[in-house]
Structures are given as C-alpha cells and as structure tokens.
Design a protein around this motif. Sequence first.
Motif, short mmCIF file in Angstrom:
data_model
loop_
_atom_site.label_atom_id
_atom_site.label_comp_id
_atom_site.label_asym_id
_atom_site.label_seq_id
_atom_site.Cartn_x
_atom_site.Cartn_y
_atom_site.Cartn_z
N ASN A 93 62.99 31.98 40.72
CA ASN A 93 61.62 31.46 40.62
C ASN A 93 60.79 32.14 39.54
OD1 ASN A 93 62.13 29.64 42.71
ND2 ASN A 93 61.49 31.11 44.25
N VAL A 94 61.44 32.64 38.51
CA VAL A 94 60.73 33.31 37.42
C VAL A 94 60.87 32.50 36.14
CG1 VAL A 94 60.63 35.40 35.99
CG2 VAL A 94 61.07 35.59 38.44
N PHE A 95 59.74 32.30 35.48
CA PHE A 95 59.74 31.66 34.17
C PHE A 95 59.55 32.76 33.13
CE2 PHE A 95 57.17 29.98 30.62
CZ PHE A 95 58.08 29.07 30.12
N PHE A 96 60.53 32.92 32.25
CA PHE A 96 60.44 33.94 31.20
C PHE A 96 59.81 33.31 29.98
CE2 PHE A 96 64.05 35.24 33.86
CZ PHE A 96 63.66 36.53 34.17
N THR A 97 58.82 33.99 29.44
CA THR A 97 58.10 33.44 28.29
C THR A 97 58.80 33.71 26.97
OG1 THR A 97 56.75 35.45 28.15
CG2 THR A 97 55.85 33.60 29.44
N PRO B 167 56.84 26.06 35.89
CA PRO B 167 57.34 25.98 34.51
C PRO B 167 58.82 26.33 34.47
CG PRO B 167 55.94 27.91 34.80
CD PRO B 167 55.90 27.13 36.08
N THR B 168 59.57 25.60 33.69
CA THR B 168 61.00 25.87 33.56
C THR B 168 61.41 25.88 32.11
OG1 THR B 168 61.57 23.52 33.70
CG2 THR B 168 61.53 24.75 35.77
N THR B 169 62.54 26.49 31.86
CA THR B 169 63.13 26.47 30.53
C THR B 169 64.61 26.15 30.69
OG1 THR B 169 63.52 27.67 28.49
CG2 THR B 169 63.59 28.95 30.49
N ALA B 170 65.13 25.43 29.74
CA ALA B 170 66.56 25.12 29.75
C ALA B 170 67.27 25.97 28.70
CB ALA B 170 66.78 23.64 29.50
N LYS C 23 65.67 29.71 37.35
CA LYS C 23 66.54 29.56 38.51
C LYS C 23 65.66 29.36 39.74
CE LYS C 23 70.40 31.89 40.80
NZ LYS C 23 69.93 31.74 42.17
N LEU C 24 65.43 28.11 40.07
CA LEU C 24 64.61 27.82 41.25
C LEU C 24 65.44 28.05 42.50
CD1 LEU C 24 62.87 24.56 39.99
CD2 LEU C 24 61.98 26.90 39.97
#
Length: 176
Positions: free
Chosen positions: A156-160, A53-56, A38-39
């Motif tokens: 603004n968090v990318f979860f791995t 980095p983003t994830t869908a 969520k940017l």
Amino acid sequence: PPVKQLAFKEFYNQLKTGLSSDEIILFSDGVHTSMQTKLSHGWIKKGCDKEMPTTASRIRVNILGAINLETMDVYSQDYKTLNADNTCDFLEKLKKRIQDRKIHLFLDNGPSNQNKKVKLKAKELGIKVHYLPTYSLNCNPIERLWKIMNKVVRNNVFFTSAKEFRDRIKEFFEIT
C-alpha cells in the motif's frame, strides 16, 4: 506434506542435531522486488470510493539473501541482476563474513543455483550446498523474510521516485 518435504525435514533435523560449534546453517534465495504499487489491504466505507496512487514501474531491486535461523542474522546484497556470476560473488561475500565456520547453505533448485560455476565456487570456498525439495517454497524460511519486507516496505505504498524505492529497500536490509 509430500514425502520429499518429510525427507527434507528429517535431513534438516539430523543436520541441525549433529552440528558442531564451528558449523552454521543458512537458507538463501533471491528476490526481485519491483517498485510498482503493491496493494494488499484496506478498509473502505460501503458506497465510497478510495483512490490509491499507483505506478506500473518496471524498476526493480534484485537481492540475494541468506538467513541464519539460530541467530536471525540476515546477510544480503543487491545486484543489477541475479545470475550465476552474482551468486558466486554472494557466496564469496558470505564466506568472507563467516570465515571461521563451515557453512551449510540451503538453496532452491533455480537455474543460477544449479549452475556448474556456482557449484564449483561453493566447493572452492568450502561451502556445503544442500538443495531444497522442488516447488517447496515453504521449506525456505527466507521466503518469510521477503514477505515481511513487502509488508514493511511496499504494501500500500506509492513511491514517488526510484531513489525513494531503492533507499527504502536498502534501509530495510541495511545494505551498504
């Protein structure tokens, strides 16, 4: 504000004013928080690129919550899905935690809240349900909690991993 919102405000203020010590007012709603990035904001020097980095991912955490504006106590429970059965379960959990007081519960007009099963369960538990005006998210303070949760946990968090995402959401709500 629209007339219905003004009528709601008047009704809420009258309820609050006439509340006895053995009554409590809660505002409740559900949220479907997704793992996708969520940017929300950021500073980038003009002429420079900034990679994020983003994830869908479609992974979600579904939460039913309620908030007491007098004490700012939050009651929450995560569910596989949000439906009438889980809303009934949440009502039972609320009543178990707040046994000694009559609950006035404000809900939106969502299908699972308007469900006959939910209305019967609330009545059985002695929970007085009040419905918010249609399309009046601003009348439900728990919406602000969802916004704060996003700001603290997701913006603004990318979860791995799905585990990391779920753990961060549960940590925010202290869901056990």
